[in-house]
Design a protein around this motif. Sequence first.
Motif, PDB file in Angstrom:
ATOM      1  N   ASP A 164       0.859  -1.170   0.000  1.00  0.00           N
ATOM      2  CA  ASP A 164       0.000   0.000   0.000  1.00  0.00           C
ATOM      3  C   ASP A 164       0.900   1.225   0.000  1.00  0.00           C
ATOM      4  N   LEU A 165       1.034   1.846  -1.155  1.00  0.00           N
ATOM      5  CA  LEU A 165       1.971   2.951  -1.297  1.00  0.00           C
ATOM      6  C   LEU A 165       1.335   4.303  -1.000  1.00  0.00           C
ATOM      7  N   VAL A 166       0.061   4.310  -0.635  1.00  0.00           N
ATOM      8  CA  VAL A 166      -0.610   5.576  -0.349  1.00  0.00           C
ATOM      9  C   VAL A 166       0.025   6.209   0.890  1.00  0.00           C
ATOM     10  N   GLY A 167       0.501   7.423   0.746  1.00  0.00           N
ATOM     11  CA  GLY A 167       1.103   8.128   1.873  1.00  0.00           C
ATOM     12  C   GLY A 167       2.576   7.847   2.062  1.00  0.00           C
ATOM     13  N   PHE A 168       3.139   6.942   1.257  1.00  0.00           N
ATOM     14  CA  PHE A 168       4.550   6.622   1.384  1.00  0.00           C
ATOM     15  C   PHE A 168       5.298   7.040   0.130  1.00  0.00           C
ATOM     16  N   GLN A 169       6.474   7.577   0.319  1.00  0.00           N
ATOM     17  CA  GLN A 169       7.371   7.851  -0.797  1.00  0.00           C
ATOM     18  C   GLN A 169       8.506   6.841  -0.689  1.00  0.00           C
ATOM     19  N   PRO A 170       8.499   5.811  -1.543  1.00  0.00           N
ATOM     20  CA  PRO A 170       9.538   4.778  -1.427  1.00  0.00           C
ATOM     21  C   PRO A 170      10.941   5.372  -1.531  1.00  0.00           C
ATOM     22  N   GLU A 171      11.824   4.892  -0.671  1.00  0.00           N
ATOM     23  CA  GLU A 171      13.219   5.297  -0.725  1.00  0.00           C
ATOM     24  C   GLU A 171      13.975   4.258  -1.540  1.00  0.00           C
ATOM     25  N   THR A 172      14.642   4.700  -2.582  1.00  0.00           N
ATOM     26  CA  THR A 172      15.331   3.783  -3.488  1.00  0.00           C
ATOM     27  C   THR A 172      16.796   4.171  -3.629  1.00  0.00           C
ATOM     28  N   VAL A 173      17.652   3.174  -3.563  1.00  0.00           N
ATOM     29  CA  VAL A 173      19.086   3.358  -3.780  1.00  0.00           C
ATOM     30  C   VAL A 173      19.478   2.528  -4.994  1.00  0.00           C
ATOM     31  N   VAL A 174      20.128   3.173  -5.966  1.00  0.00           N
ATOM     32  CA  VAL A 174      20.586   2.486  -7.171  1.00  0.00           C
ATOM     33  C   VAL A 174      22.108   2.429  -7.148  1.00  0.00           C
ATOM     34  N   GLU A 175      22.649   1.224  -7.285  1.00  0.00           N
ATOM     35  CA  GLU A 175      24.096   1.038  -7.292  1.00  0.00           C
ATOM     36  C   GLU A 175      24.535   0.478  -8.644  1.00  0.00           C
ATOM     37  N   HIS A 176      25.507   1.134  -9.267  1.00  0.00           N
ATOM     38  CA  HIS A 176      26.095   0.651 -10.519  1.00  0.00           C
ATOM     39  C   HIS A 176      27.464   0.056 -10.191  1.00  0.00           C
ATOM     40  N   HIS A 177      27.656  -1.209 -10.543  1.00  0.00           N
ATOM     41  CA  HIS A 177      28.887  -1.915 -10.184  1.00  0.00           C
ATOM     42  C   HIS A 177      29.865  -1.969 -11.358  1.00  0.00           C
ATOM     43  N   ALA A 178      31.120  -2.219 -11.032  1.00  0.00           N
ATOM     44  CA  ALA A 178      32.186  -2.248 -12.041  1.00  0.00           C
ATOM     45  C   ALA A 178      31.980  -3.354 -13.076  1.00  0.00           C
ATOM     46  N   ASP A 179      31.258  -4.409 -12.707  1.00  0.00           N
ATOM     47  CA  ASP A 179      31.047  -5.514 -13.652  1.00  0.00           C
ATOM     48  C   ASP A 179      29.918  -5.220 -14.640  1.00  0.00           C
ATOM     49  N   GLY A 180      29.349  -4.010 -14.575  1.00  0.00           N
ATOM     50  CA  GLY A 180      28.285  -3.636 -15.497  1.00  0.00           C
ATOM     51  C   GLY A 180      26.892  -3.904 -14.974  1.00  0.00           C
ATOM     52  N   SER A 181      26.787  -4.474 -13.790  1.00  0.00           N
ATOM     53  CA  SER A 181      25.481  -4.780 -13.223  1.00  0.00           C
ATOM     54  C   SER A 181      24.928  -3.589 -12.439  1.00  0.00           C
ATOM     55  N   THR A 182      23.622  -3.617 -12.249  1.00  0.00           N
ATOM     56  CA  THR A 182      22.945  -2.576 -11.475  1.00  0.00           C
ATOM     57  C   THR A 182      22.110  -3.239 -10.390  1.00  0.00           C
ATOM     58  N   GLU A 183      22.167  -2.661  -9.198  1.00  0.00           N
ATOM     59  CA  GLU A 183      21.384  -3.180  -8.087  1.00  0.00           C
ATOM     60  C   GLU A 183      20.487  -2.061  -7.571  1.00  0.00           C
ATOM     61  N   VAL A 184      19.195  -2.366  -7.405  1.00  0.00           N
ATOM     62  CA  VAL A 184      18.231  -1.388  -6.923  1.00  0.00           C
ATOM     63  C   VAL A 184      17.645  -1.895  -5.610  1.00  0.00           C
ATOM     64  N   LEU A 185      17.772  -1.091  -4.560  1.00  0.00           N
ATOM     65  CA  LEU A 185      17.249  -1.438  -3.245  1.00  0.00           C
ATOM     66  C   LEU A 185      16.155  -0.440  -2.891  1.00  0.00           C
ATOM     67  N   THR A 186      14.987  -0.950  -2.491  1.00  0.00           N
ATOM     68  CA  THR A 186      13.847  -0.077  -2.210  1.00  0.00           C
ATOM     69  C   THR A 186      13.272  -0.371  -0.828  1.00  0.00           C
ATOM     70  N   ASP A 187      13.046   0.703  -0.061  1.00  0.00           N
ATOM     71  CA  ASP A 187      12.387   0.615   1.238  1.00  0.00           C
ATOM     72  C   ASP A 187      11.016   1.252   1.076  1.00  0.00           C
ATOM     73  N   PHE A 188       9.978   0.421   0.978  1.00  0.00           N
ATOM     74  CA  PHE A 188       8.635   0.919   0.716  1.00  0.00           C
ATOM     75  C   PHE A 188       7.992   1.601   1.916  1.00  0.00           C
ATOM     76  N   ASP A 189       8.222   1.067   3.115  1.00  0.00           N
ATOM     77  CA  ASP A 189       7.507   1.586   4.273  1.00  0.00           C
ATOM     78  C   ASP A 189       8.317   2.563   5.112  1.00  0.00           C
ATOM     79  N   GLY A 190       9.510   2.938   4.638  1.00  0.00           N
ATOM     80  CA  GLY A 190      10.289   3.961   5.315  1.00  0.00           C
ATOM     81  C   GLY A 190      10.831   3.571   6.669  1.00  0.00           C
ATOM     82  N   ASP A 191      11.003   2.259   6.920  1.00  0.00           N
ATOM     83  CA  ASP A 191      11.514   1.835   8.218  1.00  0.00           C
ATOM     84  C   ASP A 191      13.014   1.623   8.220  1.00  0.00           C
ATOM     85  N   GLY A 192      13.656   1.941   7.075  1.00  0.00           N
ATOM     86  CA  GLY A 192      15.102   1.794   6.988  1.00  0.00           C
ATOM     87  C   GLY A 192      15.561   0.401   6.623  1.00  0.00           C
ATOM     88  N   ILE A 193      14.622  -0.502   6.364  1.00  0.00           N
ATOM     89  CA  ILE A 193      14.942  -1.886   5.993  1.00  0.00           C
ATOM     90  C   ILE A 193      14.466  -2.137   4.566  1.00  0.00           C
TER      91      ILE A 193
END
Length: 200
Positions: A37-66
């Motif tokens: 339920d994303l109503v009222g939440f602004q997801p926090e997203t971290v995008v990491e670009h690695h040297a091997d050409g891969s991309t990793e996206v980490l998202t915290d939907f509920d803002g609890d830091g996890i």
Amino acid sequence: MSDFTNPLIEDVDFDSTGVEEQGLGPSATPDELPGYDLVGFQPETVVEHHADGSTEVLTDFDGDGIVDLAQRDADSDGTAEITLIDGDHDGSLDTALRDYDDNGVVDKIASDTNADGVIDRVATDTNADGLIDAVARDTDLDGRADTWATDVNHDGRADHSIIDLDEDGRADQVMVDVDFDGGVDRVGYLDGDSNPYASR
């Protein structure tokens, strides 16, 4: 068919320790995947670009830091080959979605339904039509698969089911829907250890 192995083995590094937890067994279908339920939440997203050409996206939907959602795009083409989800928001990633052919359609779903760190359901789309047609389950959560179901004609219903009743690694009961009408037409018992009248 007395001895069989589980072709739906899935090892997932849920806790990011570099060690993949041993898994086996889902019956999860895409409509059973956890929703947010994303109503009222602004997801926090971290995008990491690695040297091997891969991309990793980490998202915290509920803002609890996890992290609730982790995606890895091995070739940075915008399509994640693996997505890890914390479905129950307990801080542990418990569902893995795999897109092996990198076409944007999930090919396998692996789930830890009881949060013990071990996969107990694996559902696979074997013909890349977007529908699950092979399922392995560990119904008693002892760490070993004991139930398998296959949709042979890809109509969305299981046609063959195999159960290892005594969990000795041998198929005990096979149920077949011969005419594909959704009902079991034939039941066979294969393991004499669990059924003295089993056919061999």
